[in-house]
Structure formats: C-alpha cells, structure tokens
Design a protein around this motif. Structure first.
Motif, short mmCIF file in Angstrom:
data_model
loop_
_atom_site.label_atom_id
_atom_site.label_comp_id
_atom_site.label_asym_id
_atom_site.label_seq_id
_atom_site.Cartn_x
_atom_site.Cartn_y
_atom_site.Cartn_z
N CYS A 183 9.05 -39.06 -37.81
CA CYS A 183 9.86 -37.95 -37.29
C CYS A 183 9.30 -36.58 -37.66
O CYS A 183 9.74 -35.57 -37.09
N SER A 184 8.36 -36.48 -38.60
CA SER A 184 7.86 -35.17 -38.98
C SER A 184 7.11 -34.49 -37.84
O SER A 184 6.96 -33.27 -37.84
N TYR A 185 6.63 -35.27 -36.87
CA TYR A 185 5.97 -34.64 -35.73
C TYR A 185 6.96 -33.82 -34.91
O TYR A 185 6.56 -32.98 -34.11
N TYR A 186 8.26 -34.06 -35.10
CA TYR A 186 9.28 -33.28 -34.44
C TYR A 186 9.87 -32.21 -35.36
O TYR A 186 10.82 -31.54 -34.99
N GLY B 206 12.76 -40.47 -41.59
CA GLY B 206 12.51 -40.05 -42.96
C GLY B 206 13.49 -40.60 -43.96
O GLY B 206 13.44 -40.23 -45.13
N ARG B 207 14.39 -41.50 -43.54
CA ARG B 207 15.34 -42.07 -44.49
C ARG B 207 14.81 -43.37 -45.09
O ARG B 207 15.35 -43.86 -46.08
N SER B 208 13.76 -43.95 -44.49
CA SER B 208 13.19 -45.18 -45.02
C SER B 208 12.53 -44.91 -46.37
O SER B 208 12.24 -43.77 -46.73
N SER B 209 12.25 -45.96 -47.10
CA SER B 209 11.61 -45.84 -48.41
C SER B 209 10.10 -45.80 -48.27
O SER B 209 9.53 -46.13 -47.21
N ASN B 210 9.43 -45.41 -49.35
CA ASN B 210 7.97 -45.47 -49.36
C ASN B 210 7.49 -46.89 -49.16
O ASN B 210 6.48 -47.14 -48.49
N GLU B 211 8.19 -47.85 -49.76
CA GLU B 211 7.78 -49.24 -49.66
C GLU B 211 7.87 -49.73 -48.21
O GLU B 211 6.95 -50.37 -47.69
N SER B 212 8.99 -49.41 -47.55
CA SER B 212 9.16 -49.80 -46.16
C SER B 212 8.12 -49.12 -45.27
O SER B 212 7.52 -49.76 -44.40
N GLY B 213 7.90 -47.84 -45.47
CA GLY B 213 6.94 -47.11 -44.65
C GLY B 213 5.53 -47.64 -44.79
O GLY B 213 4.80 -47.79 -43.81
N ARG C 70 12.17 -29.25 -46.20
CA ARG C 70 12.11 -30.51 -45.44
C ARG C 70 13.51 -31.03 -45.16
O ARG C 70 14.45 -30.81 -45.92
N GLY C 71 13.63 -31.79 -44.07
CA GLY C 71 14.92 -32.30 -43.65
C GLY C 71 15.30 -33.58 -44.36
O GLY C 71 15.98 -33.56 -45.38
N HIS C 72 14.86 -34.71 -43.84
CA HIS C 72 15.28 -36.00 -44.38
C HIS C 72 14.77 -36.21 -45.81
O HIS C 72 13.75 -35.68 -46.23
N SER C 73 15.49 -37.06 -46.52
CA SER C 73 15.27 -37.26 -47.95
C SER C 73 13.94 -37.87 -48.30
O SER C 73 13.47 -37.75 -49.43
N ILE D 40 7.21 -40.53 -46.34
CA ILE D 40 6.76 -41.37 -45.24
C ILE D 40 5.38 -40.94 -44.76
O ILE D 40 4.52 -41.77 -44.43
N GLY D 41 5.14 -39.63 -44.74
CA GLY D 41 3.81 -39.15 -44.38
C GLY D 41 2.79 -39.42 -45.46
O GLY D 41 1.64 -39.80 -45.19
#
Length: 732
Positions: free
Chosen positions: A175-178, A150-157, A389-392, A397-398
């Motif tokens: 990682c949201s599945y976890y 979840g630290r990647s950007s929208n563009e990267s995802g 939510r955890g990561h920024s 990403i979802g």
C-alpha cells in the motif's frame, strides 16, 4: 497567511466521552486486555506497545494511547458474522455503508464465491487452501500479483514476497505505493535513505517542528502530544496546509489536565495556507528568505552537500511574484515563517500525504529535504526529517521486501541463504498491476489485508480492473467493499485471519521512527481464524510441493526471523528478538551525524521548476484534495461525521466561503462535484477555511473523481490536486 489562533478546538471532553463509550461497547475487560497486552498498536505508524506494554512508547511514556487505538480495537473485538449473513446476495451487502460493513462482525470462516454467482458461501479450510493452490498453479506466474497492506507483520510480509518469488513473479507490492513511495524516492535522491532520520527521542528537545501537508490531530493524535511539548518548552510549531484544520490550531490534550481545563492548547504558532499543489513554490520562498537573511549553514553546505550552487542560482532566478502567484501566500507571511526557521537551532520537518499525493510528490519531498539541508538540520541530534507514516507496519512491509524491486544485494543474500534462484524480471507496482489487470493481463491475485478497490483512484475503473482478474484470494479480519466490488463475473476466496494480538506466535512491526517492536499475540477470540503466516506457509507447500524450499518450515516465526536477519540489511537484530525480547532501531537509518548514504557520502540538493497543477484545468477551475476524517483510518470508516470539521458528513465537499458565494451557493446546498473521470452526486456543500479555488472531499468516496495520473518517479497517484468543478445538484 500567518494568522491569530482561534477556536474551534480538537480533542477535549467529547473525544474522551467517545472513547469511553467505545470501551463500554466492546467491554471493559476486553478493552483493558487488548490495550495493555504486549502488542504493538494496530493504528498509525507512530508506534507504541510491544514489550514495554500496550500503552507505553519506546521512551517509557505512559499512557501513550489514543482514540485511533481504541477505534482499531473496536472492530477486532467483535463476534463472527453469522452464517445467515451470507444468505444475502452481493447487491444487498453493497447497500451497507463502509462503516456498517466494518461493524457487522469479524469474518469467522473461509468464504467462496464462484464466477457468476451472486453470493458467498462458507467453505472448509482444507477445501479453500486446495482451491487457492490449484487456481494459482493453473496461472502463469507472470500473470499474477501479490499485495499486502501495512497492518501485516514483518514475518507475514517476508513470507508473502518469498512465496511470490519462488512461485515465479516479482509482481509484489504494497500500500505504500499509494501513500509514501514518493517519500522513499525523494529522500533516496537527496540523503540516500528513504525513511525518517530521527527517533522519537529527538522530538523531546527540538525547538521547531514543521507539520506539512498533514493533519495529525485526526490521523496521528499522539504526535499532538509532542507538538504541545515543543510549545510548552518555548519552541515553535509551523503548520503548512491549505486547510485550516481546527485540531492543528488548538487541541485539548486528554492526558493534560491543564490543557483540558483551559479549553485547549495552542498548537500552531504560525499557519500558512498555500494553494493545493502550491507547496514547492512556498518552499522556494522560504529558502529564498533564509538566504536573504544570511541564515544558511555555509560550513555544512561546503563540507557535507553537493548541488547547493545550482539550488541557490535557481532561487535567485525565481521572482517573488512567481512564488506568491503559485503558492497563494504573501511574501511577508513567508518571510515571517522563514525568520522563525532562521532562529531555530533544532528543527524537525514532518509531512504527510498532502505532500506525496501529487504528480510531483517526489519533488515536494526533495524540496523539504533541500530546506532542511540549507540550515544543516539533517545529520544531528534533535533535528531532521520525519515522514508521518500511516499504517502501523507499512514501513516494515517495505523493509522486508514486499515491493517489486529489491536491491541486488538482497536478492543475492536470499538466494545464498535459501539455496534458490529467484526471478529477475521487473515487477509491477500497485497501480501497474491493476493497469495490467484492466488490460486483461492478470489472471490471479493474492491480496493480504487492506482494501485495494477502495484505495485506488478512479473507482469505476478500479472495479473493472479487479473484475477482469479471474481469481482473487483475500486474507482479512473483516469484510470491506473490496470484497464486494469487482467480483461479479470472477471468482473470490476470502480467508479469515487473526488480528495482531491474536497471533499464536509473536510477530514484529516497524514504526515510522525505524523502531522494531515485538508483539506477543496470544489472545484468542475466534475459533476458526488463522495466522497469516500459517495460511501462506500451507498455501506455499500445496502450491509448490516439489519446490526448493520447504515452506511449511516457515510456519515457525523464529525460522522466518532468522531468514530476515540473514538477508535484509539493517534487520540483523531481529535474529534474537523472540528470545531476548530486545526491541531495536533498524541499523543505518538514524542520522545523528552527517554521514549520508549516497555514492559520494554527501547530501544532494535537487532543483525543479515550480509545478503548474492548474495548467490543464480547462472546464475544471477548482483543485480538490481528498482527505481523511477524524473517524476513519485509511479506508476503514468508524464514524459517519467528522467531529474535527464541524461534524461534516462524509458525503460533503468543503469549500471556501468566497467560492460558495461566487457559485451562488449557501452552506448545506446539495451539489455535484465533477472531474474529467467521474461525478459525486448530491453531496452537501459546506463552508471551510480554505484559500479560494481549493476544495476538499472525503477519501475514499472522492476516488470516483481522481484520475489515474501518477508521479512518474514514484508511481504514487495524484489524489490531492484533482481539477474539478461544482454544479448545482438535481438530487435533493
């Protein structure tokens, strides 16, 4: 029970001094530049920074900085690992603790390890990209999977999932599945959308906040400011958590002189401590008491909901004896909190992974929604539902499609916009991908960020599963245990990437309030690290040179944002963000009126029996929940002791005093914690305020105990109701 608030205290001078020491270690100029630049915070999903400045939130509040922000920066602002580091074999590198590995330095050059070799060696970028493209080209796409943290950007995802689907697979996961996938499913079934219904401003005028299965004092420190503000204006904060967390009792808020001088501010006005896994029974009790008081919103139920009759009938058929037995909370205490709720006019329900990390996590979330709907607390200003939510950017990403199942509308838009045909075969979620790997069904994996090994339950099984993937491509800023385990007999290639504030082009991130920020990037620290987008675009061009899409075109982030805006519903405003610098809320997410996104337009009550997490416990009479410490973020370890839990070391198990006495143990004794899949050896048993029969241990170390049992609807693993027993240890 509902208890009087007392010490110890979270926050305070010690945390201020810790933050200052961290700033001194990484350099005042480096820290100031990193924390004040126009980049979104790299830590939790609460969000701050972006175009308003690094320490400012979307309401213009300054300074909106916390210890987690400084901790995240501390490992980004490091020199690269020296070449001599890779002279050491894997066995020696594994002797480093996760904290030591995180603080050893940044990855500065691509590194490669052949199958059967015992150490990495540095390689050139051109060699690395050619190697990755060739190994993926030699793999059947159906026998691959792609993963993002979840630290990647929208563009990267977006580019990652597009590359995977053009390559020929929907085995795309994150990682949201976890963590909060159970939230997405549970909210989808009740209100028709899987994210928060509130914005940050809604917390400014609510008069009640429920904090359920979460410890924001450690994991979302700036959320504590909002809880304090609620109390300051006469509101209430109800905490529901098996553990009596000191930082949720009292917290000395560093930005409040009065709070610091007073030795802390009372956060919780009521604190209920159910058994681990006893929350749904507690929610039934609260709803039953609200109905008994006649405090339900009958007009709202009639006009905007369906299924309330079955919900009420189930509550009437559920006895208080069953509720008390399953929850571990006395009826009188439940009724007192129900009375607080009945008197509230604007309630916000916030929850964390203490709700989702169960085999019945979706049901937990549905009952939180039921409780909010019962009094019409969804679909109005200053009230609603707030998953913490955890990561920024885990939510972003979802949103942009890093998941195995996309809505048909999104598939159709992508195909139309890009002029391609995409695979429709069902993709595998995160754990399913590893299950396939363990069975020998995965030959290659592309892992962008995170620590999939460390995050997966049943650690030894996870190692074997990853080992059976012949080729693994990692993109990361620093090394972690995921780059050292599960690679002995397989090939691993690790590529160094820019941190968010180092990106050569601007990127975007989405907070848990559905707010999309623009990060400028632009800080240069390492000479040879590359943008995730640049890596994926070049990899895609080499992997699919004759493909229908020129993936090098998407090395330009503006082109990516145009594609996202054209294909992802709600993200239309991303089209102009790079030029206009205008940040925004994702369209259609906030619910300030009762217009639910279900087929009927009405919210739906869901009904379930009370779960029985101890039903098959057998020789394992205790239930264990894995938890994070104040000095960590997800699997990243910053400190070896937990300053908010009496400086507990990471190799400890927290036990109720009654259970310690029953086991004939004293605080400080060394014990083994045993489940049906693993054993934690020689850990320190410490007393902690928990209901008898419930214990805590630190994640990810406790993953050795966690079974691969999942919620059947969300596929989220059961990290927090694990049957265990405690034995005296032979290790001293």
């Amino acid at each position: 029970m509902v208890r009087a608030m007392a010490e110890p205290v979270g926050g305070g001078p010690k945390k201020v001094l810790y933050t200052l020491a961290t700033v001194r270690r990484i350099g005042l100029m480096n820290s100031a530049k990193a924390l004040s630049a126009r980049n979104a915070c790299k830590a939790c999903g609460l969000g701050m920074g972006g175009q308003r400045g690094g320490m400012t939130n979307e309401l213009g509040e300054f300074p909106a900085v916390c210890n987690k922000s400084v901790q995240a920066q501390s490992t980004d602002i490091q020199p690269p690992l020296p070449p001599a580091f890779f002279d050491h074999p894997l066995g020696e590198l594994r002797e480093l603790t996760p904290r030591e590995l995180e603080h050893a330095g940044r990855l500065g050059n691509p590194i490669h390890k052949s199958a059967g070799e015992d150490r990495y060696r540095e390689v050139s970028w051109d060699w690395a990209l050619d190697r990755a493209a060739r190994r993926l080209r030699d793999c059947d796409p159906g026998r691959s999977f792609f993963y993002s943290s979840g630290r990647s950007s929208n563009e990267s995802g977006f580019l990652l999932q597009l590359l995977a689907r053009l390559y020929g697979t929907n085995n795309v996961n994150n990682c949201s599945y976890y963590c909060h996938q159970a939230t997405s499913v549970g909210l989808g079934s009740t209100i028709g959308t899987g994210t928060a219904t509130v914005e940050l401003d809604d917390l400014s005028a609510c008069d009640l906040v429920f904090v359920i299965g979460a410890n924001p004092a450690s994991n979302h420190p700036r959320f504590i400011h909002k809880l304090k503000a609620c109390r300051d204006r006469g509101g209430e904060v109800v905490v529901i958590n098996p553990a009596r967390e000191p930082g949720m009792v009292r917290f000395a808020v560093p930005k409040s002189a009065r709070s610091m001088i007073a030795g802390g501010t009372e956060i919780a006005s009521a604190y209920l401590q159910p058994h681990i896994g006893g929350d749904l029974a507690l929610f039934k009790g609260l709803a039953k008491a609200v109905l008994a008081a006649g405090a339900e919103d009958r007009d709202f139920l009639r006009d905007h909901c369906e299924g309330s009759e079955a919900f009420v009938a189930d509550l009437e058929a559920t006895t208080w004896a069953d509720i008390e037995a399953a929850s571990g909370v006395a009826r009188g205490d439940i009724e007192r909190v129900a009375d607080i709720y009945a008197r509230a006019e604007r309630a916000v329900f916030a929850w964390g992974m203490g709700m989702t990390h169960h085999a019945f996590g979706v049901q937990n979330v549905e009952y939180i929604a039921n409780l909010a709907l019962l009094r019409g607390m969804v679909g109005r200003r200053h009230a609603g539902l707030l998953p913490l939510r955890g990561h920024s950017n885990v939510q972003g990403i979802g949103t942009i499609g890093v998941k195995p199942v996309l809505a048909e509308e999104v598939f159709a838009r992508m195909e139309s916009e890009l002029g391609v045909s995409l695979p429709r075969a069902a993709g595998m979620d995160t754990l399913a991908g590893l299950e396939a790997a363990h069975a020998g069904g995965i030959d290659a994996a592309c892992l962008v960020g995170g620590n999939l090994y460390g995050a997966t339950p049943d650690a030894e099984w996870a190692r074997r599963a990853l080992e059976r993937i012949g080729f693994k491509l990692y993109l990361t800023t620093t090394l972690n245990q995921g780059h050292l385990y599960g690679i002995d007999d397989s090939e691993a290639l690790v590529l160094p990437v820019c941190a968010r504030d180092e990106e050569p082009q601007s990127t975007t991130q989405e907070s848990m309030f559905n707010y999309v920020r623009l990060s400028d990037g632009g800080i240069q620290r390492l000479a040879n690290a590359r943008s995730e987008v640049a890596i994926l675009a070049e990899l895609g061009a080499r992997l699919l040179p004759d493909g229908p899409v020129d993936l090098r075109r998407f090395a330009d982030h503006e082109n990516l944002r145009q594609a996202i805006a054209a294909t992802v519903p709600g993200m239309e405003d991303l089209r102009d963000i790079g030029v206009a610098k205008r940040e925004f809320h994702v369209r259609g997410r906030l619910l300030h009126s009762p217009a639910f996104r279900t087929d009927s337009g009405r919210a739906r009550f869901q009904v379930h029996p009370i779960p029985e997490p101890r039903a098959a416990a057998g020789d394992f009479p205790l239930l264990l929940a894995s938890v994070r410490s104040e000095g960590q973020f997800n699997t990243i370890i910053y400190e070896e002791r937990d300053s908010y839990r009496y400086s507990a070391p990471r190799d400890s198990v927290l036990v109720s005093p009654r259970d310690l006495a029953a086991l004939g143990l004293a605080p400080g004794d060394r014990v083994d914690v045993v489940s049906d899949v693993g054993r934690m050896r020689g850990v320190t048993a410490l007393a902690f305020d928990l209901p008898p029969g419930n214990v805590l241990a630190y994640y990810p170390e406790a993953n050795v105990l966690c079974q691969r049992r999942v919620d059947p609807r969300s596929r989220t693993p059961n990290f927090k109701s694990v049957p265990v027993r405690i034995e005296a240890s032979r290790e001293r």
